[in-house]
Design a protein around this motif. Sequence first.
Motif, mmCIF file in Angstrom:
data_model
loop_
_atom_site.group_PDB
_atom_site.id
_atom_site.type_symbol
_atom_site.label_atom_id
_atom_site.label_comp_id
_atom_site.label_asym_id
_atom_site.label_seq_id
_atom_site.Cartn_x
_atom_site.Cartn_y
_atom_site.Cartn_z
ATOM 1 N N LEU A 116 0.831 -1.203 0.000
ATOM 2 C CA LEU A 116 0.000 0.000 0.000
ATOM 3 C C LEU A 116 0.866 1.252 0.000
ATOM 4 C CD1 LEU A 116 -2.725 1.498 0.257
ATOM 5 C CD2 LEU A 116 -2.496 1.218 2.744
ATOM 6 N N ILE A 117 1.889 1.266 0.836
ATOM 7 C CA ILE A 117 2.752 2.443 0.941
ATOM 8 C C ILE A 117 3.555 2.646 -0.347
ATOM 9 C CG2 ILE A 117 4.667 3.480 2.221
ATOM 10 C CD1 ILE A 117 1.990 3.477 3.750
ATOM 11 N N VAL A 118 4.019 1.560 -0.954
ATOM 12 C CA VAL A 118 4.728 1.676 -2.231
ATOM 13 C C VAL A 118 3.795 2.277 -3.284
ATOM 14 C CG1 VAL A 118 5.703 0.327 -4.142
ATOM 15 C CG2 VAL A 118 6.468 -0.087 -1.796
ATOM 16 N N PHE A 119 2.537 1.851 -3.284
ATOM 17 C CA PHE A 119 1.556 2.434 -4.205
ATOM 18 C C PHE A 119 1.405 3.934 -3.956
ATOM 19 C CE2 PHE A 119 -2.752 3.991 -4.838
ATOM 20 C CZ PHE A 119 -2.879 3.814 -6.206
ATOM 21 N N LEU A 120 1.241 4.334 -2.683
ATOM 22 C CA LEU A 120 1.074 5.749 -2.354
ATOM 23 C C LEU A 120 2.315 6.566 -2.733
ATOM 24 C CD1 LEU A 120 -0.635 5.490 1.159
ATOM 25 C CD2 LEU A 120 -1.724 6.125 -0.999
ATOM 26 N N ALA A 121 3.495 6.011 -2.498
ATOM 27 C CA ALA A 121 4.736 6.739 -2.764
ATOM 28 C C ALA A 121 5.068 6.826 -4.245
ATOM 29 C CB ALA A 121 5.899 6.075 -2.019
ATOM 30 N N GLY A 122 4.705 5.796 -5.008
ATOM 31 C CA GLY A 122 5.159 5.749 -6.379
ATOM 32 C C GLY A 122 4.110 5.885 -7.457
ATOM 33 N N TYR A 123 2.848 5.573 -7.131
ATOM 34 C CA TYR A 123 1.835 5.512 -8.188
ATOM 35 C C TYR A 123 0.623 6.424 -7.980
ATOM 36 C CZ TYR A 123 4.660 1.537 -9.419
ATOM 37 O OH TYR A 123 5.720 0.752 -9.751
ATOM 38 N N LEU A 124 0.378 6.840 -6.759
ATOM 39 C CA LEU A 124 -0.750 7.731 -6.486
ATOM 40 C C LEU A 124 -0.667 9.001 -7.321
ATOM 41 C CD1 LEU A 124 -3.290 8.470 -4.878
ATOM 42 C CD2 LEU A 124 -1.774 9.332 -3.066
ATOM 43 N N GLN A 125 0.530 9.453 -7.583
ATOM 44 C CA GLN A 125 0.733 10.682 -8.353
ATOM 45 C C GLN A 125 0.040 10.633 -9.713
ATOM 46 O OE1 GLN A 125 4.950 11.151 -9.310
ATOM 47 N NE2 GLN A 125 5.185 8.933 -9.221
ATOM 48 N N TYR A 126 0.043 9.480 -10.367
ATOM 49 C CA TYR A 126 -0.573 9.366 -11.694
ATOM 50 C C TYR A 126 -2.096 9.454 -11.599
ATOM 51 C CZ TYR A 126 4.141 7.796 -12.635
ATOM 52 O OH TYR A 126 5.512 7.727 -12.704
ATOM 53 N N ILE A 127 -2.639 8.872 -10.567
ATOM 54 C CA ILE A 127 -4.089 8.946 -10.352
ATOM 55 C C ILE A 127 -4.494 10.386 -10.068
ATOM 56 C CG2 ILE A 127 -5.969 8.257 -8.794
ATOM 57 C CD1 ILE A 127 -4.482 5.542 -8.556
ATOM 58 N N LEU A 128 -3.714 11.089 -9.253
ATOM 59 C CA LEU A 128 -4.032 12.480 -8.934
ATOM 60 C C LEU A 128 -3.970 13.366 -10.178
ATOM 61 C CD1 LEU A 128 -2.241 12.933 -5.491
ATOM 62 C CD2 LEU A 128 -4.689 12.624 -5.932
ATOM 63 N N LEU A 129 -2.972 13.160 -11.019
ATOM 64 C CA LEU A 129 -2.893 13.953 -12.257
ATOM 65 C C LEU A 129 -4.088 13.679 -13.163
ATOM 66 C CD1 LEU A 129 0.867 13.916 -13.325
ATOM 67 C CD2 LEU A 129 -0.514 15.895 -12.710
ATOM 68 N N ALA A 130 -4.430 12.414 -13.336
ATOM 69 C CA ALA A 130 -5.579 12.065 -14.188
ATOM 70 C C ALA A 130 -6.869 12.634 -13.608
ATOM 71 C CB ALA A 130 -5.684 10.550 -14.330
ATOM 72 N N LEU A 131 -7.035 12.538 -12.305
ATOM 73 C CA LEU A 131 -8.229 13.068 -11.648
ATOM 74 C C LEU A 131 -8.296 14.592 -11.778
ATOM 75 C CD1 LEU A 131 -10.774 12.460 -10.029
ATOM 76 C CD2 LEU A 131 -9.366 12.455 -7.959
ATOM 77 N N ALA A 132 -7.161 15.262 -11.656
ATOM 78 C CA ALA A 132 -7.134 16.723 -11.800
ATOM 79 C C ALA A 132 -7.552 17.130 -13.215
ATOM 80 C CB ALA A 132 -5.741 17.257 -11.476
ATOM 81 N N ILE A 133 -7.054 16.422 -14.200
ATOM 82 C CA ILE A 133 -7.441 16.726 -15.590
ATOM 83 C C ILE A 133 -8.937 16.495 -15.783
ATOM 84 C CG2 ILE A 133 -7.173 15.990 -18.000
ATOM 85 C CD1 ILE A 133 -4.175 15.409 -17.225
ATOM 86 N N PHE A 134 -9.433 15.371 -15.263
ATOM 87 C CA PHE A 134 -10.865 15.073 -15.362
ATOM 88 C C PHE A 134 -11.697 16.170 -14.698
ATOM 89 C CE2 PHE A 134 -14.670 13.432 -13.272
ATOM 90 C CZ PHE A 134 -15.407 13.040 -14.386
ATOM 91 N N LEU A 135 -11.304 16.589 -13.487
ATOM 92 C CA LEU A 135 -12.050 17.641 -12.783
ATOM 93 C C LEU A 135 -12.034 18.952 -13.560
ATOM 94 C CD1 LEU A 135 -10.977 17.051 -9.078
ATOM 95 C CD2 LEU A 135 -13.243 16.676 -10.071
ATOM 96 N N LEU A 136 -10.885 19.283 -14.110
ATOM 97 C CA LEU A 136 -10.784 20.527 -14.872
ATOM 98 C C LEU A 136 -11.724 20.497 -16.074
ATOM 99 C CD1 LEU A 136 -9.396 23.272 -15.284
ATOM 100 C CD2 LEU A 136 -7.638 22.077 -16.580
#
Length: 177
Positions: free
Chosen positions: A25-45
């Motif tokens: 879980l922590i490896v996911f948060l440290a290394g991969y959450l960033q991609y989900i946040l970028l995609a979500l930010a684009i979707f929200l925009l």
Amino acid sequence: MNSLDNLLFQLINGLTRQNKLLDGLIVFLAGYLQYILLALAIFLLLAKVKDWRRQLFIFLFFTLSAILSRGLITEIIRFFYSRPRPFTALNILPLINHDLTGAFPSGHMTLYFVLALSIFLLNRKWAWFFTAAVILMGLARIFVGVHWPTDILGGILIAIISYFLIKKILPFKNKTA
């Protein structure tokens, strides 16, 4: 290195390799959450903002804040001050692969905290979600052994300063939130 910084690092990083599920879980948060946040930010925009001029303004606002925080301030600090990453300084094996660039300030925090702050221009509820997610990402990067706590705090502080400098230069009139 500051002894409080080292103590906090040891407390957080000391939890590694005790539970494979937690480590994953922590490896996911440290290394991969960033991609989900970028995609979500684009979707929200694209989904929350119907006026293309406002979309462009918010995108440019984030981009300028990101360039200032991550591209300029972080790199200037790293040019003059090269702090070793914890896995190098303490000779430990990090949970994720990382290069040997300077640790202070955290580039992830400067970029993603600016992203979280920029989401406030779109929607407050989502912005609080982003803020919490980015803080979890920062804690995860300590956990996996690639940052000291003050690297994370320094990145957040630089992001806040950059965001408000750009906000001062480009005043934003929020029509919806």
